[in-house]
Design an enzyme around this catalytic site. Structure first.
Site, PDB file in Angstrom:
ATOM      1  N   TYR A 137       0.815  -1.208   0.000  1.00  0.00           N
ATOM      2  CA  TYR A 137       0.000   0.000   0.000  1.00  0.00           C
ATOM      3  C   TYR A 137       0.858   1.271   0.000  1.00  0.00           C
ATOM      4  O   TYR A 137       1.822   1.372   0.742  1.00  0.00           O
ATOM      5  CB  TYR A 137      -0.895  -0.002   1.249  1.00  0.00           C
ATOM      6  N   TRP A 140       4.878   4.914   0.890  1.00  0.00           N
ATOM      7  CA  TRP A 140       5.601   5.846   1.751  1.00  0.00           C
ATOM      8  C   TRP A 140       7.021   5.350   1.994  1.00  0.00           C
ATOM      9  O   TRP A 140       7.876   6.085   2.476  1.00  0.00           O
ATOM     10  CB  TRP A 140       4.863   6.048   3.073  1.00  0.00           C
TER      11      TRP A 140
HETATM   12  N1  LIG Z   1      -3.882   4.983  14.295  1.00  0.00           N
HETATM   13  C1  LIG Z   1      -3.540   5.497  13.113  1.00  0.00           C
HETATM   14  N2  LIG Z   1      -3.104   4.685  12.133  1.00  0.00           N
HETATM   15  C2  LIG Z   1      -2.740   5.196  10.950  1.00  0.00           C
HETATM   16  C3  LIG Z   1      -2.829   6.582  10.699  1.00  0.00           C
HETATM   17  C4  LIG Z   1      -3.319   7.433  11.748  1.00  0.00           C
HETATM   18  O1  LIG Z   1      -3.441   8.660  11.577  1.00  0.00           O
HETATM   19  N3  LIG Z   1      -3.652   6.847  12.936  1.00  0.00           N
HETATM   20  N4  LIG Z   1      -2.483   7.068   9.478  1.00  0.00           N
HETATM   21  C5  LIG Z   1      -2.615   6.194   8.335  1.00  0.00           C
HETATM   22  C6  LIG Z   1      -1.978   6.782   7.153  1.00  0.00           C
HETATM   23  S1  LIG Z   1      -2.601   8.302   6.669  1.00  0.00           S
HETATM   24  C7  LIG Z   1      -1.022   6.169   6.434  1.00  0.00           C
HETATM   25  S2  LIG Z   1      -0.488   6.894   4.961  1.00  0.00           S
HETATM   26  C8  LIG Z   1      -0.500   4.848   6.838  1.00  0.00           C
HETATM   27  C9  LIG Z   1       0.982   4.664   6.557  1.00  0.00           C
HETATM   28  O2  LIG Z   1       1.301   3.342   6.531  1.00  0.00           O
HETATM   29  P1  LIG Z   1       2.607   2.791   5.813  1.00  0.00           P
HETATM   30  O3  LIG Z   1       2.793   3.424   4.483  1.00  0.00           O
HETATM   31  O4  LIG Z   1       2.550   1.315   5.857  1.00  0.00           O
HETATM   32  O5  LIG Z   1       3.703   3.345   6.808  1.00  0.00           O
HETATM   33  P2  LIG Z   1       5.291   3.288   6.841  1.00  0.00           P
HETATM   34  O6  LIG Z   1       5.634   3.028   8.250  1.00  0.00           O
HETATM   35  O7  LIG Z   1       5.828   4.523   6.227  1.00  0.00           O
HETATM   36  O8  LIG Z   1       5.646   2.003   5.987  1.00  0.00           O
HETATM   37  C10 LIG Z   1       6.548   1.963   4.957  1.00  0.00           C
HETATM   38  C11 LIG Z   1       7.372   0.697   5.095  1.00  0.00           C
HETATM   39  O9  LIG Z   1       8.253   0.629   3.961  1.00  0.00           O
HETATM   40  C12 LIG Z   1       9.505   0.148   4.389  1.00  0.00           C
HETATM   41  N5  LIG Z   1      10.516   0.528   3.370  1.00  0.00           N
HETATM   42  C13 LIG Z   1      11.213   1.675   3.238  1.00  0.00           C
HETATM   43  N6  LIG Z   1      12.000   1.625   2.135  1.00  0.00           N
HETATM   44  C14 LIG Z   1      11.795   0.423   1.557  1.00  0.00           C
HETATM   45  C15 LIG Z   1      12.314  -0.234   0.391  1.00  0.00           C
HETATM   46  O10 LIG Z   1      13.110   0.301  -0.348  1.00  0.00           O
HETATM   47  N7  LIG Z   1      11.849  -1.478   0.116  1.00  0.00           N
HETATM   48  C16 LIG Z   1      10.947  -2.104   0.912  1.00  0.00           C
HETATM   49  N8  LIG Z   1      10.550  -3.321   0.547  1.00  0.00           N
HETATM   50  N9  LIG Z   1      10.441  -1.513   2.017  1.00  0.00           N
HETATM   51  C17 LIG Z   1      10.854  -0.282   2.331  1.00  0.00           C
HETATM   52  C18 LIG Z   1       9.692   0.803   5.746  1.00  0.00           C
HETATM   53  O11 LIG Z   1      10.673   0.142   6.510  1.00  0.00           O
HETATM   54  C19 LIG Z   1       8.275   0.677   6.323  1.00  0.00           C
HETATM   55  O12 LIG Z   1       8.105  -0.532   7.009  1.00  0.00           O
HETATM   56  O13 LIG Z   1      -0.747   4.645   8.237  1.00  0.00           O
HETATM   57  C20 LIG Z   1      -2.122   4.769   8.575  1.00  0.00           C
HETATM   58  N10 LIG Z   1      -2.319   4.354   9.952  1.00  0.00           N
HETATM   59  N1  LIG Z   2       6.175  14.550  10.313  1.00  0.00           N
HETATM   60  C1  LIG Z   2       5.259  13.836   9.630  1.00  0.00           C
HETATM   61  N2  LIG Z   2       4.482  14.467   8.705  1.00  0.00           N
HETATM   62  C2  LIG Z   2       3.546  13.757   8.015  1.00  0.00           C
HETATM   63  C3  LIG Z   2       3.389  12.358   8.183  1.00  0.00           C
HETATM   64  C4  LIG Z   2       4.211  11.725   9.167  1.00  0.00           C
HETATM   65  O1  LIG Z   2       4.098  10.499   9.401  1.00  0.00           O
HETATM   66  N3  LIG Z   2       5.123  12.480   9.854  1.00  0.00           N
HETATM   67  N4  LIG Z   2       2.458  11.662   7.441  1.00  0.00           N
HETATM   68  C5  LIG Z   2       1.921  12.288   6.227  1.00  0.00           C
HETATM   69  C6  LIG Z   2       0.664  11.620   5.862  1.00  0.00           C
HETATM   70  S1  LIG Z   2       0.751  10.089   5.120  1.00  0.00           S
HETATM   71  C7  LIG Z   2      -0.542  12.153   6.090  1.00  0.00           C
HETATM   72  S2  LIG Z   2      -1.944  11.277   5.650  1.00  0.00           S
HETATM   73  C8  LIG Z   2      -0.695  13.478   6.712  1.00  0.00           C
HETATM   74  C9  LIG Z   2      -1.725  13.448   7.836  1.00  0.00           C
HETATM   75  O2  LIG Z   2      -2.335  14.687   8.001  1.00  0.00           O
HETATM   76  P1  LIG Z   2      -3.456  14.796   9.146  1.00  0.00           P
HETATM   77  O3  LIG Z   2      -4.292  13.583   9.119  1.00  0.00           O
HETATM   78  O4  LIG Z   2      -4.131  16.078   9.012  1.00  0.00           O
HETATM   79  O5  LIG Z   2      -2.501  14.803  10.438  1.00  0.00           O
HETATM   80  P2  LIG Z   2      -2.631  14.284  11.932  1.00  0.00           P
HETATM   81  O6  LIG Z   2      -1.295  14.501  12.554  1.00  0.00           O
HETATM   82  O7  LIG Z   2      -3.222  12.929  12.024  1.00  0.00           O
HETATM   83  O8  LIG Z   2      -3.671  15.285  12.614  1.00  0.00           O
HETATM   84  C10 LIG Z   2      -3.528  16.678  12.535  1.00  0.00           C
HETATM   85  C11 LIG Z   2      -4.235  17.356  13.681  1.00  0.00           C
HETATM   86  O9  LIG Z   2      -5.617  17.007  13.674  1.00  0.00           O
HETATM   87  C12 LIG Z   2      -6.069  17.025  15.001  1.00  0.00           C
HETATM   88  N5  LIG Z   2      -7.330  16.293  15.130  1.00  0.00           N
HETATM   89  C13 LIG Z   2      -7.524  14.967  15.307  1.00  0.00           C
HETATM   90  N6  LIG Z   2      -8.837  14.679  15.383  1.00  0.00           N
HETATM   91  C14 LIG Z   2      -9.491  15.858  15.262  1.00  0.00           C
HETATM   92  C15 LIG Z   2     -10.868  16.222  15.269  1.00  0.00           C
HETATM   93  O10 LIG Z   2     -11.764  15.403  15.398  1.00  0.00           O
HETATM   94  N7  LIG Z   2     -11.155  17.544  15.085  1.00  0.00           N
HETATM   95  C16 LIG Z   2     -10.191  18.486  14.925  1.00  0.00           C
HETATM   96  N8  LIG Z   2     -10.578  19.741  14.747  1.00  0.00           N
HETATM   97  N9  LIG Z   2      -8.896  18.168  14.935  1.00  0.00           N
HETATM   98  C17 LIG Z   2      -8.543  16.881  15.088  1.00  0.00           C
HETATM   99  C18 LIG Z   2      -4.916  16.419  15.772  1.00  0.00           C
HETATM  100  O11 LIG Z   2      -4.978  16.778  17.136  1.00  0.00           O
HETATM  101  C19 LIG Z   2      -3.714  17.003  15.046  1.00  0.00           C
HETATM  102  O12 LIG Z   2      -3.222  18.158  15.689  1.00  0.00           O
HETATM  103  O13 LIG Z   2       0.539  13.926   7.292  1.00  0.00           O
HETATM  104  C20 LIG Z   2       1.658  13.777   6.431  1.00  0.00           C
HETATM  105  N10 LIG Z   2       2.767  14.419   7.093  1.00  0.00           N
HETATM  106 MO   LIG Z   3      -1.286   9.099   4.888  1.00  0.00          MO
END
Ligand SMILES: Nc1nc2c(c(=O)[nH]1)N[C@H]1C(S)=C(S)[C@@H](COP(=O)(O)OP(=O)(O)OC[C@H]3O[C@@H](n4cnc5c(=O)[nH]c(N)nc54)[C@H](O)[C@@H]3O)O[C@H]1N2
Ligand SMILES: Nc1nc2c(c(=O)[nH]1)N[C@H]1C(S)=C(S)[C@@H](COP(=O)(O)OP(=O)(O)OC[C@H]3O[C@@H](n4cnc5c(=O)[nH]c(N)nc54)[C@H](O)[C@@H]3O)O[C@H]1N2
Ligand SMILES: [Mo]
Length: 795
Positions: A137, A140
């Protein structure tokens, strides 16, 4: 996903590529070789000694925040003890006993590459393609155009076997993704945002509606420049009034001295409806805007006024009871918004919650009531917090990267339903107004995807994974997901291979060479090469289809040369210097989202049913769903602070925001953890008054628990989170205390042992991680040593 992330502007902005001159940073006094590389945590130079070892890593000049040691973290990661050194197979699996219930509990045995590939290919050939779940998926893992993990995996399954089952909808924006295009004509979450210059000049009130515009902008799906940080310094000096509506007071809220509106999690839709009711009844709403630019107001109004079946008038007083925000404050906010040039910056966390479909839609309708959409510095934006949102677009269009080819399997599992689908093959569910039958998955294959990291309700997921026939994982590191596999293949890290990328996702003002820095360590191999070798073993034809008769370097050169910039420097010069910068045109700094539509809504129709913003959508109403209607609707979430019964047992709402110093789970195995861990565990933020009640002090080890699971975390006692809410960042490496327990306690603090896997609704079936109640208690525990690589036999 890559296509949609790029599809934001089709403008013909004139662009100049700066001439390539000698790069002084490539020169190095100590006889070290400096090699340019780039990643989703920044662009850098790696200084390598005569023995081919990385000595130092320095940020490139494009990195506008070299203070945070993002780049240096690479050295730690590349040489980490947690690297997977050899192909490995779980003991029972290798012995042919399978014992799927032992996944994640048993030791691994080192095998040859030959043996590992033979096992994988024998298995893949023995099942139907709709019995394979390609769980690669998102990508990232790696921002390269060639080695993108999901692209190489997708291409392998599609070209060699004909396809595989995938994931439908994102964890990032799964709910909004199913709604916004219909009601706004565009996904909006990945659209080019109004330029910072326009905001600085015109905006009077800037609302961070849960948008963490600092933290979330430090990384990029492609390569971050962190140029937003410089803009925020200007924001801080400007006369803009900042307001943050968030259960947490974020770092940027403090930097911008923002007014804090503490809102109960998952109740924003009620707040927005309360504001709209007030604006309507005080005749302050923009009637002209509604008439000229929107459709369906008349079908929404009865709902707002309590004249439909629920008979509830959505007054500010009603909203106050739900949200916990004072009625007067709700009215004051609405007054402020409508009387000033107001920009509403939405986030994505709000829609990652039960009924998340409603969040962006309602915010758009509130913006329509305010009437400033398309005006400089007004309206809404759903990506100011993401990938350098607000930076000017260079106008350079780049090809998407490695094409995946056609997937003959037309079944994808909605993101929230993975565990349920694995546990219930053949079950029928509602999805997007139709029906979906779960496939009968036998093989799970994950490349660059941390399923056990990203999926809610980890204990349910582990149970589901333990029913499968075979689990294959490609990883550079012994992540929790790798430990849960039968066959584990050691991938190279990006520094061990050539590739190219660009950045940021919106500005596209840099193209970066990602040059190989060191030779692959131990027996690691590129995911691309592993798939190519397996394609070859299947047959000559499959091999040709996989490679497209091109070498990897030909592909990289092709990506570069197929971009549409007229002033491109030669590939050779680019490759030598390590990057090319494209200066955006003056016009790009004046970009206003929706300005064209506002200027001429007839000539620039939105791609919606009416060509205008849909306050009501007949298409959606026709789905006739109970949990998703034809207009924005307030629905009570399954778990929230307004539920008196459930909060008796689990009084805290758990938020799981994205981590400041990681990308999800990535970087949990490097020194950056020292910057924020508490007792080596993931921090849990708790309000000072709540902490007092529970006898919890800053730095204490606490257990957070609910019926789905329990974890240990390190308490951070603070006033920067509202009472009743606790926050644990997603992505901690799962570490079960006792693997024989049905729901073991995670001693590292992986929040997804607590979160529910319930879908947002029967429409989008997206994930609802931010809808979660739990309780907390202080515990006395031994110090946590941190996560380790598992035992591997035969090494
Ligand atoms: N509770 C909770 N859960 C969430 C979220 C949340 O807000 N709250 N956010 C969700 C969101 S928005 C996202 S996008 C997902 C992210 O979920 P993932 O995209 O699964 O997150 P990553 O930990 O970035 O996983 C990337 C993996 O790729 C591996 N990797 C890095 N480089 C390489 C490579 O070259 N080859 C291979 N084979 N592997 C590699 C890394 O070691 C890592 O294990 O999580 C979701 N889960
Ligand atoms: N450093 C860093 N940056 C990232 C990522 C990372 O893993 N690390 N992941 C990237 C990815 S894949 C994604 S999808 C984006 C995620 O982007 P978002 O999903 O927007 O980010 P979050 O950090 O989950 O949440 C942002 C804020 O929303 C607030 N929040 C949570 N629930 C509620 C609610 O019900 N109401 C309101 N008003 N606020 C709420 C939280 O307190 C937090 O301050 O970020 C991207 N940027
Ligand atoms: Mo994400």
């Amino acid at each position: 996903m890559a296509i949609t992330r790029r599809k934001f502007l089709q403008s013909s902005v004139a662009t100049t590529a700066l001439a390539v001159s000698a790069n002084p940073l490539l020169a190095n006094e100590k006889g070290l070789k400096s090699i340019p590389h780039a990643s989703n945590i920044g662009a850098f130079y790696a200084d390598v000694n005569k023995d081919g070892e990385i000595v130092k890593i320095r940020p490139q000049e494009s990195d506008k925040d070299p203070k945070v040691p993002w780049s240096e973290a690479w050295k730690d990661r590349v040489y980490s003890d947690t690297r997977i050194k050899y192909p490995c197979v779980r003991k029972s699996y290798l012995e042919g006993k399978k014992s799927p219930e032992l996944r994640g509990k048993e030791e691994f045995v080192r095998v040859s590459w030959d043996k590992a590939m033979e096992l994988i290919l024998d298995k893949l050939k023995s099942v139907k393609i709709d019995e394979i779940y390609n769980a690669s998926y998102g990508s990232w893992g790696h921002p390269g155009m060639l080695h993108s993990c999901s692209a190489v995996a997708g291409r392998f399954f599609n070209t060699v076997f004909g396809g595989a089952v995938g994931t439908d909808g994102e964890y990032s924006n799964g709910a909004a993704g199913k709604v916004n295009t219909t009601v706004m004509g565009d996904l909006e979450v990945y659209s080019l945002q109004t330029a910072h210059e326009v905001i600085l000049e015109n905006t009077q009130v800037y609302v961070m509606w849960g948008a963490d515009i600092l933290k979330c902008n430090q990384v990029d799906y492609k390569v971050p420049s962190r140029a937003n940080n410089d803009y925020y310094k200007k924001y801080a000096k400007s006369n803009i009034k900042f307001i943050t509506i968030d259960p947490q007071y974020t770092e940027i809220a403090k930097d911008l001295n923002a007014q804090w509106i503490k809102i109960r999690p998952n109740t924003d839709v009620a707040l927005m409806l309360g504001m709209m009711h007030y604006l309507y009844t005080t005749k302050q709403y923009d009637k002209n805007f509604i008439e000229k630019y929107t459709d369906g107001f008349d079908k929404f109004l009865p709902y707002l006024l309590g004249k439909t079946e629920d008979k509830v008038e959505k007054t500010a007083s009603w909203a106050s009871k739900i949200t916990g925000v004072d009625e007067d404050i709700i009215k004051q906010l609405a007054d402020t918004f409508v009387k000033n040039r107001t920009f509403l910056a939405g986030n994505w966390a709000m829609q990652r919650a039960h009924h998340g479909e409603q969040a962006d839609w309602t915010l758009m309708v509130l913006s329509a009531f305010i009437g400033q959409i398309g005006l400089p510095g007004g309206g809404f934006g759903f990506s100011m917090h993401y990938a350098g949102g607000g930076q000017a677009f260079s106008g350079v269009m780049l090809p998407v990267g490695l094409p995946q080819g056609k997937n003959k399997v037309d079944v994808n599992i909605p993101a929230s339903r993975i565990s349920e689908a694995l546990l219930n093959p053949g079950k029928k569910i509602n999805f997007k107004g139709g029906k979906l039958t779960y496939p009968n998955i036998k093989v799970m294959y994950a490349v660059g995807s941390s399923v056990l990291g990203h999926h809610p309700n980890a204990n349910e997921l582990i149970k589901a994974i333990r029913t499968l026939d075979t689990v294959v994982v490609h990883e550079p590191w012994w992540t929790p997901m790798a430990k849960m596999a039968d066959i584990v293949l050691p991938s190279t890290t990006p520094l061990e291979r050539d590739d190219m990328s660009y950045g940021g996702s919106y500005s596209q003002d840099y193209v970066y060479a990602m040059k190989k820095v060191i030779e692959p360590l131990w027996e690691s191999r590129n995911d691309y090469d592993v798939f190519e070798e397996m394609a070859k073993r299947v047959g000559e034809r499959e091999h040709r289809k996989f490679t497209g008769n091109r070498t990897k370097m030909e592909r990289i050169k092709g990506f570069y040369e197929r971009s549409d910039c007229p002033n491109y420097v030669s590939f050779e010069d680019f490759w030598e210097k390590g990057y090319v910068y494209f200066e955006p045109s003056e016009d790009a700094y004046k970009y206003v989202r929706h300005a064209e539509f506002r200027a001429d809504p007839e000539a620039n129709k939105l791609r919606t049913e009416s060509g205008k913003f849909q306050i009501f959508s007949q298409k959606f109403a026709d789905l006739k769903l109970k949990d998703f209607k034809g207009h924005p609707t307030w629905f009570e979430p399954a778990e929230w602070l307004g539920d008196e019964e459930k909060t008796k047992k689990y009084p805290f709402h758990v938020l799981s925001p994205h981590p400041k110093y990681r990308i999800h789970s990535q970087l949990d195995n490097c020194f950056m953890r020292k910057l924020y861990k508490v007792g080596n565990r993931e921090p849990v933020m708790i309000n000072s008054e709540d902490a007092k009640k529970y006898n919890i002090k800053d730095g204490d080890t606490v257990e957070v628990f609910n019926e789905r699971g329990k974890l240990l975390a390190g308490a951070v006692v603070t006033d920067k989170i509202m009472s009743g809410v606790i926050s644990i960042c997603e992505g901690t490496w799962y570490d079960p205390e006792n693997t024989t327990d049905e729901k073991p306690r995670c001693i590292a603090g992986h929040v997804n042992v607590l979160t529910p896997s319930i879908p947002t609704s029967t429409m989008a079936q997206s994930t609802s991680a931010n809808t979660c109640l739990a309780s907390i208690k202080k515990v006395d525990e031994k110090a946590y040593v941190g996560i380790k690589a598992p035992v591997v036999k035969g090494v």
